[in-house]
Enzyme design. Structure first.
Site, PDB file in Angstrom:
ATOM      1  CG  ASP A  23      -0.113  -5.275   1.300  1.00 45.64           C
ATOM      2  OD1 ASP A  23      -1.426  -4.133   2.096  1.00 45.64           O
ATOM      3  OD2 ASP A  23       1.007  -5.582   1.381  1.00 45.64           O
ATOM      4  CG  MET A  67      -2.114  -1.376   1.463  1.00 43.45           C
ATOM      5  SD  MET A  67      -3.024  -1.130   2.897  1.00 43.45           S
ATOM      6  CE  MET A  67      -3.582   0.091   2.031  1.00 43.45           C
ATOM      7  CG  HIS A  68       0.814   3.540   2.420  1.00 44.03           C
ATOM      8  ND1 HIS A  68      -0.880   3.514   2.773  1.00 44.03           N
ATOM      9  CD2 HIS A  68       0.437   2.363   3.360  1.00 44.03           C
ATOM     10  CE1 HIS A  68      -1.219   3.223   3.886  1.00 44.03           C
ATOM     11  NE2 HIS A  68      -0.746   2.302   4.329  1.00 44.03           N
TER      12      HIS A  68
END
Length: 499
Positions: free
Chosen positions: A240, A81-82
């Site tokens: 995820d 992520m991110h």
């Protein structure tokens, strides 16, 4: 035979898994890569290397299993992520991806949060900016790399880049986009008022789809590189954490997941868009409209044990470390480890936080260091578990996943420190399986996510109950663990000013 392919673009490796529609795994392939830490507080990876590794992994999987690519009914994706992947007009990365452990954007985080507060956007974004989030990294580019920033045509999240290389379609989806902080998490769309208030062109944000949407089909070029059959449907997939939840069968409220990967997360699915008003946790979109996940995120879970393995003990593999752990009593004979090697998110949201051992004496050996790191990681996860309770979310049962579900030492430690029974599923690659289930639902093989989970996911018969003697000991040390950060917070801040 109808097959489903799940691809998980992790922080340390990419995995590809083939399963049939009943959840029987035909095979899995994996390729590792590293994080580029070229400067203090930086964490980058090459999107091109991601794709090359993913393509090789898919081809190896097909070769190893002997599966006919034409039998694959759908492809689903999961990813770290991110991170920020900035692309030019030709779809090429303008610089390496800035990924989630990155800490360079402290000043930009303050700017974003000031704007959010002034515009009263908390009820929409449901998250405060943190270093390593895509919007903060994009602002850092704007201020520090003007030439590269000027070349940006679109930005995507990490696994979106793999989907783009498979299908030629640039898009994101709600679960990952909500982890960028440039997103209206309640309304499941980009937060254009926030984006524009930061002097960023809204046009660089791609269309935002839903996890179950079919994003496109495998192109001829992608088929040549991967061995997949041209025209195979590719379903959006998700972050995820969302895909791990699906792979664990957590698609309805009532269970809490404890994931120990490179980072760590304690998360619960909720049907109401709640968030922590003190910003110690994050709330992201979940698998379908009307569902969210609230989670605590730790930056240094498996990462901390990997650091100890490679940089201190130089051990060959993690099994050696787990064997060492088994020879040390609970509590590590008084050694505590604060695992903040890359700063920390939940509950401190402090990029200046640092790691350290405390309580060591001449009697302690390397085995104690290993067990202290394992325990320190789980203490940090307990911080998140307690915050969920403060939000009124029951956590009577915990499903463990990731590396923390692969050894009895990790599992018993979680049961003892959490004070709750800990379960695992028979699925061992939860994010890949979750992505495959989403693919199967998106293409119509399963009538719902729940049906897919019922067919593909089952709990192991064995589970781990808390040992009362260990639990009392860990309660004591957990209190000391919390004090370690509180008493050293100012020291950490002063330390990082000069290092």
């Amino acid at each position: 035979m109808s097959l489903l392919l799940g691809i998980d673009l992790g922080t340390s490796s990419v995995k590809a898994l083939l399963m049939d529609i009943d959840g029987r795994m035909l095979g899995i392939a994996q390729e590792h890569y590293d994080i580029d830490v070229s400067r203090n507080d930086w964490a980058e990876q090459s999107p091109e290397k991601w794709w090359a590794a993913a393509a090789r992994t898919i081809r190896k999987l097909l070769t190893d299993t002997g599966a006919d690519p034409r039998s694959i009914r759908g492809v689903g994706l999961s990813g770290q992520m991110h991170g920020l992947v900035a692309l030019d007009a030709a779809g090429r990365p303008v610089r390496p991806a800035i990924i989630w452990p990155d800490q360079r954007s402290k000043r930009q985080v303050d700017r974003i949060n000031d704007v959010m507060e002034r515009m009263s956007l908390a009820g929409e974004t449901m998250n405060k900016a943190s270093t390593g989030f895509a919007l903060a990294s994009l602002l850092w580019m704007q201020e520090n790399e003007p030439e590269q920033y000027a070349a940006v045509h679109k930005i995507v999240l990490p696994k979106d880049y793999i989907r783009y290389k498979l299908t030629g379609r640039l898009a994101s989806e709600a679960t990952d986009a909500s982890g960028s902080v440039a997103f209206n998490t309640r309304g499941r769309q980009w937060s254009y008022p926030l984006i524009e208030a930061l002097d960023i062109a809204g046009t660089i944000f791609p269309e935002c789809l839903e996890p179950l949407d079919i994003a496109g089909e495998v192109t001829t070029e992608a088929a040549r590189e991967t061995g997949l059959y041209p025209g195979t449907p590719v379903v959006c997939g998700g972050s995820d954490q969302c895909m791990q939840a699906v792979g664990n069968g957590v698609v309805e409220p009532g269970w809490v997941t404890s994931n120990i990967g490179t980072g760590g997360q304690v998360a619960a699915m909720v049907s109401n868009p709640i968030y922590d008003p003190q910003w110690r946790m994050n709330t992201f979109c979940h698998i379908f409209p009307g569902s969210w996940v609230i989670q605590g995120s730790n930056l240094n879970s498996g990462l901390a044990l990997k650091w100890l393995k490679e940089n201190v003990l130089q051990a060959a593999d993690f099994n050696i470390l787990m064997e060492m752990c088994s020879h040390v009593d609970a509590g590590s004979e008084g050694v505590l480890f604060l695992p903040y090697l890359a700063g920390e998110r939940t509950p401190h949201m402090d990029p200046a936080a640092r790691a350290g051992f405390l309580g060591m004496t001449l009697k302690h050996r390397k085995e104690h260091l290993v067990r202290a790191v394992v325990e320190g990681v789980v203490y940090a996860l307990r911080d998140s578990m307690e915050l969920l309770g403060q939000q009124g979310i029951a956590a009577d049962k915990v499903i463990a996943s990731g590396g923390g579900a692969k050894h009895s030492v990790w599992l018993q430690c979680q049961a003892d420190i959490f004070g709750k029974p800990v379960y695992t599923t028979k699925v061992k690659e939860e994010a890949c399986v979750g992505a495959a289930i989403v693919a199967g639902t998106g293409v119509g093989i399963y009538r719902s996510i729940s049906e897919g989970c019922n067919q593909a996911v089952a709990l192991e018969e064995r589970y781990y109950e808390p040992d009362q003697r260990h639990q009392e000991l860990y309660d004591h040390y957990y209190g000391l663990f919390k004090q370690l950060y509180i008493r050293n917070k100012e020291l950490f801040t002063n330390w990082t000013k000069n290092h």
